[in-house]
Enzyme design. Structure first.
Site, mmCIF file in Angstrom:
data_model
loop_
_atom_site.group_PDB
_atom_site.id
_atom_site.type_symbol
_atom_site.label_atom_id
_atom_site.label_comp_id
_atom_site.label_asym_id
_atom_site.label_seq_id
_atom_site.Cartn_x
_atom_site.Cartn_y
_atom_site.Cartn_z
ATOM 1 N N SER A 7 0.827 -1.627 0.166
ATOM 2 C CA SER A 7 0.546 0.454 0.099
ATOM 3 C C SER A 7 0.975 1.459 -0.001
ATOM 4 C CB SER A 7 -0.626 -0.275 1.644
ATOM 5 O OG SER A 7 -1.661 0.975 1.908
ATOM 6 N N HIS A 31 -0.792 -0.696 -4.421
ATOM 7 C CA HIS A 31 -2.307 -0.420 -3.599
ATOM 8 C C HIS A 31 -2.479 0.834 -3.390
ATOM 9 C CE1 HIS A 31 -5.405 -1.666 -1.818
ATOM 10 N NE2 HIS A 31 -5.268 -0.310 -1.257
ATOM 11 N N ASP A 33 -4.289 4.250 -2.624
ATOM 12 C CA ASP A 33 -5.325 4.231 -1.511
ATOM 13 C C ASP A 33 -6.334 5.407 -2.029
ATOM 14 O OD1 ASP A 33 -5.915 2.252 -0.132
ATOM 15 O OD2 ASP A 33 -4.094 2.273 0.847
ATOM 16 N N MET A 35 -9.006 8.751 -1.614
ATOM 17 C CA MET A 35 -9.556 8.864 -0.097
ATOM 18 C C MET A 35 -10.278 10.312 -1.036
ATOM 19 S SD MET A 35 -7.641 6.869 3.562
ATOM 20 C CE MET A 35 -7.525 6.046 3.372
ATOM 21 N N HIS A 62 -7.929 1.631 -5.001
ATOM 22 C CA HIS A 62 -9.210 1.311 -3.567
ATOM 23 C C HIS A 62 -9.742 2.549 -3.529
ATOM 24 C CE1 HIS A 62 -9.717 0.350 0.631
ATOM 25 N NE2 HIS A 62 -10.498 -0.136 0.243
ATOM 26 N N MET A 64 -11.773 4.994 -2.069
ATOM 27 C CA MET A 64 -13.002 5.264 -0.778
ATOM 28 C C MET A 64 -13.840 6.388 -0.379
ATOM 29 S SD MET A 64 -10.020 3.914 1.665
ATOM 30 C CE MET A 64 -8.590 3.439 0.816
ATOM 31 N N MET A 132 -11.744 -5.947 4.239
ATOM 32 C CA MET A 132 -11.320 -4.615 5.029
ATOM 33 C C MET A 132 -11.382 -5.146 6.268
ATOM 34 S SD MET A 132 -10.384 -2.586 2.997
ATOM 35 C CE MET A 132 -9.609 -1.207 4.521
ATOM 36 N N GLY A 137 -9.488 4.351 6.217
ATOM 37 C CA GLY A 137 -9.259 6.085 6.302
ATOM 38 C C GLY A 137 -7.904 5.950 6.404
ATOM 39 N N ASP A 166 -7.166 -6.272 3.143
ATOM 40 C CA ASP A 166 -5.990 -5.127 3.296
ATOM 41 C C ASP A 166 -6.712 -4.844 5.030
ATOM 42 O OD1 ASP A 166 -5.769 -1.825 3.044
ATOM 43 O OD2 ASP A 166 -6.619 -1.746 0.994
ATOM 44 N N GLY A 188 0.849 -1.540 3.839
ATOM 45 C CA GLY A 188 1.163 -0.478 4.120
ATOM 46 C C GLY A 188 2.377 -0.387 4.783
HETATM 47 C C1 DX5 Z 1 -7.047 1.970 4.204
HETATM 48 C C2 DX5 Z 1 -5.934 1.310 3.686
HETATM 49 C C3 DX5 Z 1 -5.258 0.325 3.205
HETATM 50 C C4 DX5 Z 1 -3.633 0.621 4.419
HETATM 51 C C5 DX5 Z 1 -3.198 -0.562 4.564
HETATM 52 O O1 DX5 Z 1 -7.483 3.046 4.381
HETATM 53 O O2 DX5 Z 1 -7.001 0.820 2.524
HETATM 54 O O3 DX5 Z 1 -4.954 0.142 1.954
HETATM 55 O O4 DX5 Z 1 -3.337 2.053 3.686
HETATM 56 O O5 DX5 Z 1 -1.891 0.352 5.711
HETATM 57 P P1 DX5 Z 1 -1.332 -0.730 6.727
HETATM 58 O O6 DX5 Z 1 -0.990 -1.766 6.330
HETATM 59 O O7 DX5 Z 1 -0.448 0.023 7.397
HETATM 60 O O8 DX5 Z 1 -2.916 -0.888 7.733
HETATM 61 ZN ZN ZN Z 2 -6.684 0.114 0.595
#
Ligand code: DX5
Ligand code: ZN
Length: 207
Positions: A7, A31, A33, A35, A62, A64, A132, A137, A166, A188
């Site tokens: 991530s 990956h 993210d 948002m 992804h 969000m 998830m 977030g 994830d 991540g």
């Molecule tokens: C959370 C994200 C994840 C996050 C993962 O909202 O969708 O992809 O970045 O990070 P870690 O592995 O640190 O939980």
């Molecule tokens: Zn994610």
């Protein structure tokens, strides 16, 4: 063997390309993210950052965001190979149909607090289930254990679907997740905060 999708939210944003180039040869996807500050309280990356990493490795986007249907064209053009939308967002079916029209993989994501049955009506048109294991977030949250049973349930009952997990994934839980049927593990902080990211990826893959 389980696939790994680092991530990029966990990487240093000032050195994003270096981070992507480091992990790419050892990973199946990057990956990304996305948002919108509305579906979740945080703002992260947009189309231009995804585009900037296009070509380094396949891109797993992804979303969000509250209205994913408005963003499918742009992320497809930016190079996405997978786009996932949340069941809690507006019009997930319309968004999945739009993703499928692009001939890339489509994913339906759901939060730890969302009953797992909510995604079943979308499995006729989604290639992937994104389980998830944190509330979306932020990076660096702790892993929700209910993800393990969810992975097992969907792998058993919907064996043709790709299962991605994830949130809070690390070398501590990668083995149990892959044993129960996870196909792709997103991580991540476990990778980018590690003193040896490539060793961490190797350990997660072995599990
Ligand atoms: C959370 C994200 C994840 C996050 C993962 O909202 O969708 O992809 O970045 O990070 P870690 O592995 O640190 O939980
Ligand atoms: Zn994610």
């Amino acid at each position: 063997m389980v696939s790994i999708a680092p991530s990029m939210l966990g990487a240093d944003f000032g050195k994003m390309r270096d981070a992507a180039e480091l992990v790419a040869p050892h990973s199946s996807y990057l990956h990304m993210d996305v948002m919108d500050g509305h579906f979740v309280p945080n703002l992260t990356m947009g189309v231009d950052l995804v585009k900037a990493l296009n070509g380094i490795a396949p891109l797993d986007v992804h979303l969000m965001v509250t209205d994913p249907v408005h963003f499918i064209d742009d992320f497809y053009d930016a190079g996405a190979d997978i786009i996932s939308v949340h069941v809690e967002a507006n019009n997930p079916r319309e968004a999945l149909v739009k993703i499928n029209q692009k001939n890339i993989k489509s994913g339906i994501a759901f939060n730890p607090s969302t009953p797992k049955e909510k995604i079943i009506p979308y499995l006729d048109i989604a290639d992937m289930i994104l389980v998830m294991s944190v509330e979306p977030g932020y990076c660096g949250q702790s892993f929700h254990e209910n993800a393990i049973d969810r992975v097992k349930y969907f792998k058993t009952n919907f064996p043709s679907k790709i299962i991605e997990v994830d949130g809070g994934v690390s070398t501590q839980n990668s083995a149990i997740l892959s044993k129960n049927g996870a196909d792709i593990l997103v991580a991540g902080s476990a990778i980018f905060k590690s003193s040896d990211p490539l060793q961490t990826i190797a350990e997660m893959k072995k599990s």
